[in-house]
Design a protein around this motif. Structure first.
Motif, short mmCIF file in Angstrom:
data_model
loop_
_atom_site.label_atom_id
_atom_site.label_comp_id
_atom_site.label_asym_id
_atom_site.label_seq_id
_atom_site.Cartn_x
_atom_site.Cartn_y
_atom_site.Cartn_z
N LEU A 151 0.80 -1.22 0.00
CA LEU A 151 0.00 0.00 0.00
C LEU A 151 0.84 1.27 0.00
O LEU A 151 0.31 2.38 -0.08
CB LEU A 151 -0.94 -0.01 1.21
CG LEU A 151 -2.02 -1.09 1.17
CD1 LEU A 151 -2.84 -1.06 2.46
CD2 LEU A 151 -2.92 -0.93 -0.04
N THR A 152 2.17 1.14 0.08
CA THR A 152 3.05 2.31 0.04
C THR A 152 3.54 2.60 -1.37
O THR A 152 4.34 3.52 -1.57
CB THR A 152 4.27 2.13 0.96
OG1 THR A 152 5.14 1.11 0.40
CG2 THR A 152 3.85 1.71 2.36
N GLN A 208 -4.47 -2.47 9.78
CA GLN A 208 -5.14 -2.36 8.48
C GLN A 208 -6.62 -2.69 8.59
O GLN A 208 -7.23 -3.20 7.66
CB GLN A 208 -4.45 -3.30 7.48
CG GLN A 208 -2.96 -3.01 7.32
CD GLN A 208 -2.28 -4.02 6.42
OE1 GLN A 208 -2.19 -3.83 5.21
NE2 GLN A 208 -1.78 -5.10 7.00
N TYR A 209 -7.19 -2.35 9.74
CA TYR A 209 -8.61 -2.65 10.01
C TYR A 209 -9.51 -2.09 8.91
O TYR A 209 -10.47 -2.73 8.48
CB TYR A 209 -9.02 -2.08 11.37
CG TYR A 209 -9.07 -0.57 11.38
CD1 TYR A 209 -10.26 0.11 11.13
CD2 TYR A 209 -7.91 0.18 11.61
CE1 TYR A 209 -10.30 1.49 11.10
CE2 TYR A 209 -7.96 1.55 11.58
CZ TYR A 209 -9.14 2.21 11.32
OH TYR A 209 -9.16 3.57 11.28
N TRP A 210 -9.20 -0.88 8.46
CA TRP A 210 -10.03 -0.22 7.45
C TRP A 210 -9.98 -0.99 6.12
O TRP A 210 -10.99 -1.11 5.43
CB TRP A 210 -9.54 1.22 7.25
CG TRP A 210 -8.10 1.29 6.81
CD1 TRP A 210 -7.00 1.29 7.61
CD2 TRP A 210 -7.62 1.33 5.47
NE1 TRP A 210 -5.85 1.33 6.86
CE2 TRP A 210 -6.21 1.36 5.53
CE3 TRP A 210 -8.24 1.36 4.22
CZ2 TRP A 210 -5.40 1.41 4.40
CZ3 TRP A 210 -7.43 1.40 3.09
CH2 TRP A 210 -6.04 1.43 3.20
N GLY A 213 -11.93 -4.23 6.49
CA GLY A 213 -13.36 -3.95 6.46
C GLY A 213 -13.85 -3.71 5.05
O GLY A 213 -14.88 -4.25 4.62
N ALA A 214 -13.09 -2.92 4.30
CA ALA A 214 -13.46 -2.66 2.91
C ALA A 214 -13.37 -3.94 2.08
O ALA A 214 -14.22 -4.21 1.22
CB ALA A 214 -12.55 -1.58 2.32
N GLY A 215 -12.34 -4.74 2.36
CA GLY A 215 -12.16 -5.97 1.62
C GLY A 215 -13.29 -6.97 1.84
O GLY A 215 -13.64 -7.73 0.93
N SER A 216 -13.86 -6.92 3.03
CA SER A 216 -14.98 -7.83 3.30
C SER A 216 -16.20 -7.50 2.45
O SER A 216 -17.13 -8.31 2.35
CB SER A 216 -15.36 -7.76 4.79
OG SER A 216 -15.99 -6.53 5.10
#
Length: 370
Positions: A151-152, A208-210, A213-216
């Motif tokens: 992600l970088t 990387q909770y966000w 969550g989006a990936g789910s």
């Protein structure tokens, strides 16, 4: 006030960063930490550069207030000499690959027979079991394996090198400290210890909770496409006219309205643009003036924007001085002093002593049974 970990005895068989930082946190809260090192040259961290007398500054900072015992763990007599310390210990901390401590006769099953109340904490990269459990790796590898490094990536697609050892500290040292404290509390209720499996790569997913969550919902994050990866003008680093940089994070509408007004743009007009075009418009506006100009203009306004400064400048910031972040010192075995590492232990829990020493290799050999 008595420190919260006064009387807690810690046997630290770890090296380098994750384990030693964990035991430093325990020591700063009052624990009695004994560090075990190889007789020849000790913890490899001692040899790093730059040096403060005989040892590296890294070692000195991470081992403030500990004792050092030099011991060859492969020696047939090693276990016998350690038995009295194991019997009275509360915590054992190790950082070898899975199975190494077992082969040395110091695995959890063996030491639990000597002291069933012992909290035994193992820090590894990928945990005590699983396909990657014995894979050789370092911080960069764990960050890569956990999906964070990707992600970088910049516009050329190449990920950037993280400037901090995220897995070692945030995935290793801190979770180990947290779980050791939980285990000690549980022991008060159950009377028995536990083996803690701290896997640095595992613990990176919480950061990387966000993205999870989006990936789910089928929206897996991509570099330069999401809020915190560079896909929004509200979370960016902008270059100023003098070549300096501003870290701008006016995410909420109220902060964004203040920020855009002060740089001479209209928030409503920017909202009609694509994120990339809006980012370019903000970059053009910011580039018209120097960093000093912008910081003066932003003063007194809530814009969530900071100047990007060097570590040297940050360490000299009057704000951190006012919070006494660097008031404590550490003394090397040869007597030289340097500012101690600021650690996330509340001052009320720390020793009143402003200066503690880093141990000379094997200085506390007398602790072993002859």
């Amino acid at each position: 006030m008595t420190q919260p970990l006064t009387g807690v005895k810690v046997l630290d068989f770890s090296t380098l960063l994750p384990g030693p930082l964990c035991s430093l946190l325990l020591a700063e809260a009052g624990a009695d930490v004994v560090k075990f090192e190889r007789p020849s040259h000790g913890d490899e961290m001692r040899s790093y550069e730059p040096r403060a007398d005989v040892d590296s500054t890294n070692f000195v900072l991470l081992n403030r207030g500990k004792k050092s015992v030099a011991i060859d763990l492969k020696s047939p007599a090693a276990i016998d000499s350690l038995v009295p310390l194991i019997e009275e210990a509360d915590v054992l901390l190790e950082q070898f690959r899975p199975g190494v401590m077992d082969r040395l006769g110091l695995g959890y099953a063996n030491v639990a027979k000597i002291n069933p109340r012992l909290v035994y904490c193992s820090i590894t990269g990928f945990g005590q079991h699983g396909p990657k459990a014995n894979q050789a790796a370092h911080d960069l590898n764990y960050v890569a394996a956990a999906g964070m490094l990707a992600l970088t990536a910049g516009t050329d697609g190449k990920p950037g090198l993280p400037p901090a050892l995220i897995a070692d500290i945030a995935g290793g040292a801190y979770p180990a400290m947290i779980n050791i404290l939980l285990a000690l509390r549980q022991r008060e209720q159950s009377g028995t210890g536990v083996h803690l499996d701290i896997a640095m790569a595992d613990n990176l997913f919480a950061f990387q909770y966000w993205g999870l969550g989006a990936g789910s919902r089928g929206q897996w994050p991509r570099p330069a496409s999401d809020l915190v990866t560079g896909g929004s003008p509200r979370y960016q680093v902008y270059r100023t006219a003098d070549g300096a940089f501003l870290a701008a994070a006016p995410i909420e509408d109220k902060f964004w309205a203040n920020f855009t007004t002060l740089i001479g743009l209209d928030a409503a007009a920017l909202a009609r643009l694509s994120p990339a075009d809006a980012t370019a418009a903000v970059a053009t506006a910011v580039a018209m003036h120097t960093a000093d100009y912008w910081m003066d203009r932003f003063a007194g306004h809530d814009v969530c924007t900071s100047r990007v400064v060097s570590l040297e400048d940050a360490a000299a910031d009057p704000h951190f001085a006012a919070r006494h972040l660097f008031d404590r010192t550490v003394r090397t075995a040869a007597g030289t002093t340097m500012p101690a590492l600021p650690v996330p232990i509340a001052p009320v829990f720390r020793s009143t002593s402003q200066e503690l020493a880093s141990p000379a290799l094997g200085a506390d050999r007398a602790l072993l049974r002859p």
